[in-house]
Design an enzyme around this catalytic site. Structure first.
Site, short mmCIF file in Angstrom:
data_model
loop_
_atom_site.label_atom_id
_atom_site.label_comp_id
_atom_site.label_asym_id
_atom_site.label_seq_id
_atom_site.Cartn_x
_atom_site.Cartn_y
_atom_site.Cartn_z
CE LYS A 274 6.00 -3.52 -2.79
NZ LYS A 274 6.47 -2.11 -2.75
CB SER B 16 10.17 -2.69 -3.10
OG SER B 16 9.09 -1.87 -2.73
CB SER C 143 8.84 0.98 -4.01
OG SER C 143 10.07 0.76 -3.37
#
Lengths: 467, 62
Positions: free
Chosen positions: A84, A160, A184
């Site tokens: 990420k 996310s 997330s």
């Protein structure tokens, strides 16, 4: 070197590592194959914001060189992975999904978890899309575009850590790292049909990981097999004096325990709050898992609605405080998906924030009591499968309700007190994958992974590459 | 949770101004809606009776 890298496109990480270590394939060829796959397939899904091809090939060459010298290069030898884009990667700007961070200097060194995976032999190939500053559950990022769900590109990947889950589901990499504040990791794992582990708070170093709400932020892995997930987790867990919230307790490796399966573990399904406000498929997935585990025990979780409310208050307040200067001076550069929510978070009375933190201590103690006679609790991960990109509302029973606020319904009360939780994928109930959340007491990741391994062995849990 | 819309928008405008936070006019309704949601969440917590000697878990140890 008889096996072409192409045959490793669909392998799990440990199968790749076994072939690399046995010199049936070169790490360089595996990595080159991953880079070709990303170039060919990622435009359809928009998982990656950066690809570090030169670095990856250089790292792979070092892995091959060490193997040629007879050195132990670690359990993930030559395995491509991505992170990420809130993880620091030396030489890249840590975007955290934002436009504002494009103006920051590049990171000087890798995040601790990136270093740990590379110490285990894995090879970083790039950075992945996410909701701006991790404040969202859909990865509909206005700056970098939405990440599309590999199982249906018209649908969100979840967030996310949407790029992380989608990259694993699409077969671009077998392992990815994400972060989880309120769900997330677990939410995108569920929507994309892969495994996602949110470890215990403090179990994995957050050094070099951009924060969202420091009280709840966790780093953790995604994978398509339980053994890969456990191996990645074992590589990144453990104390780190450079992270003030990383627990000073020794790592507790999990891989060796997987073969024990669910034997001897006390498992229950959560009822009440966790059995309402979702679509029938979400509960059907839980029932399928419970049946496979031969679990008929139910329990009632204490005050989950209030825990979720408190998590929302703390998250909004801490997130807004973290970005207050930019909210004052660069408001127009925020993603419209986060802007007004960050502004609202800056206006919460301090009494509410403090009450939420005090409630958290009370709630933690009640949940500790609950885990005195149960090892693993089963709930849905999300109330519904992946919604369409741009979808605003969803039907729950006879009611049409705003969709986005509901996505974290079942995950927020869990990360609120740092419990380890693992989302396992269940296919075949509807056209889309669903996630089932396994929850344990602090530091009991091993129990979660054992249950997941048992479900995988039974064929109830699987994480197929989309398409 | 019931609160007068004008009072809510006044709260948002005045509180934001007090801390130097710009609220573009076009954003005010959505900010107010989000503040309302957060106040409703907060109300669930502050109405819950907790012992006076309970310390917050702001440095959290699971």
């Amino acid at each position: 070197m008889t096996s072409p890298a192409r045959s490793h496109d669909t392998s799990d990480a440990l199968a790749i590592a076994a072939d690399v270590k046995a010199r049936r394939v070169a790490a360089v060829d595996v990595v080159r194959g991953a880079l070709e796959r990303i170039a060919a397939r990622d435009p359809a899904f928009n998982c990656f914001t950066d690809v570090v091809a030169s670095r990856a090939l250089a790292t792979a060459e070092r892995v091959d060189g060490a193997i040629a010298l007879g050195r132990d290069v670690g359990p993930l030898a030559g395995v491509p992975f991505a992170v990420k884009n809130l993880y620091d990667v030396a030489g890249l700007r840590t975007l955290a999904g934002s436009r504002i961070n494009q103006d920051h200097p590049a990171a000087g060194r890798d995040a601790a978890a990136v270093q740990a995976l590379e110490r285990a032999g894995a090879v970083l190939v790039g950075a992945l899309n996410m909701d701006e500053y991790a404040f969202g559950f859909t990865t509909e990022n206005a700056h970098y575009g939405p990440t599309r769900n590999p199982h249906d590109p018209d649908r969100v990947a979840g967030g996310s850590s949407g790029g992380s889950a989608a990259a694993v589901a699409a077969g671009l990499v077998p392992i990815a790292l994400g972060s989880d504040t309120n769900g997330s990791i677990r939410v995108p794992a569920a929507f994309c049909g892969v495994l996602g582990l949110k470890p215990t708070y403090g179990r994995v170093s957050r050094r070099g990981v951009a924060l969202f709400a420091g009280s709840f932020d966790h780093a953790g892995p995604f994978a398509r097999s339980v053994r890969d997930l456990a191996t990645a987790f074992d590589a990144i867990q453990g104390p780190d004096g450079e992270d003030p919230v990383c627990a000073p307790r020794p790592a507790e490796p999990t891989v060796a325990d997987l073969a024990k399966g669910a034997a001897g573990l006390r498992i229950a399904v959560a009822d009440g709050y966790f059995a309402t406000a979702g679509q029938p498929e979400a509960f059907a997935a839980v029932e399928r898992v419970a049946r496979a585990l031969k679990v008929d025990r139910h329990l009632t979780w204490p005050e989950p609605e209030r825990a979720r409310a408190a998590a929302i208050v703390i998250t909004s307040s801490e997130g807004a405080e973290l970005h207050l200067d930019d909210l004052k001076t660069r408001l127009a550069d925020f993603d419209p998906m986060t802007r007004e929510r960050f502004l609202a978070g800056a206006l919460i009375p301090a009494t509410h924030y403090r009450a939420a933190q005090r409630f958290r201590a009370w709630y933690r103690d009640r949940v500790r009591e609950l885990f005195a006679d149960v090892d693993v609790v089963v709930t849905p991960t999300t109330p519904f499968p992946a919604p369409l990109i741009g979808q605003q509302t969803i039907e729950i029973g006879a009611a049409k309700v705003p969709m986005r606020p509901l996505i974290g319904l079942y995950t927020q009360p869990i990360s609120f007190i740092g419990l380890p939780a693992l989302s396992v994928p269940v296919f075949g109930i509807g056209p889309l994958p669903l996630g089932v959340q396994l929850i344990a007491a602090p530091w009991r990741e091993s129990a979660l992974l054992r249950v997941a391994a048992a479900l995988e062995a039974d064929g109830v849990v699987r994480a197929a590459i989309a398409g | 949770m019931s609160i007068d819309r004008t009072a809510l928008e006044t709260y948002v405008t005045v509180t934001a101004a007090a801390i130097g936070l710009p609220i573009p006019p076009g954003s005010l309704p959505l900010v107010a809606e989000n503040v309302l949601r957060l106040l409703a969440a907060g109300a669930l917590i502050v109405e819950f009776a907790l012992p006076d000697d309970l310390d917050p878990a702001s440095i959290f140890q699971p």
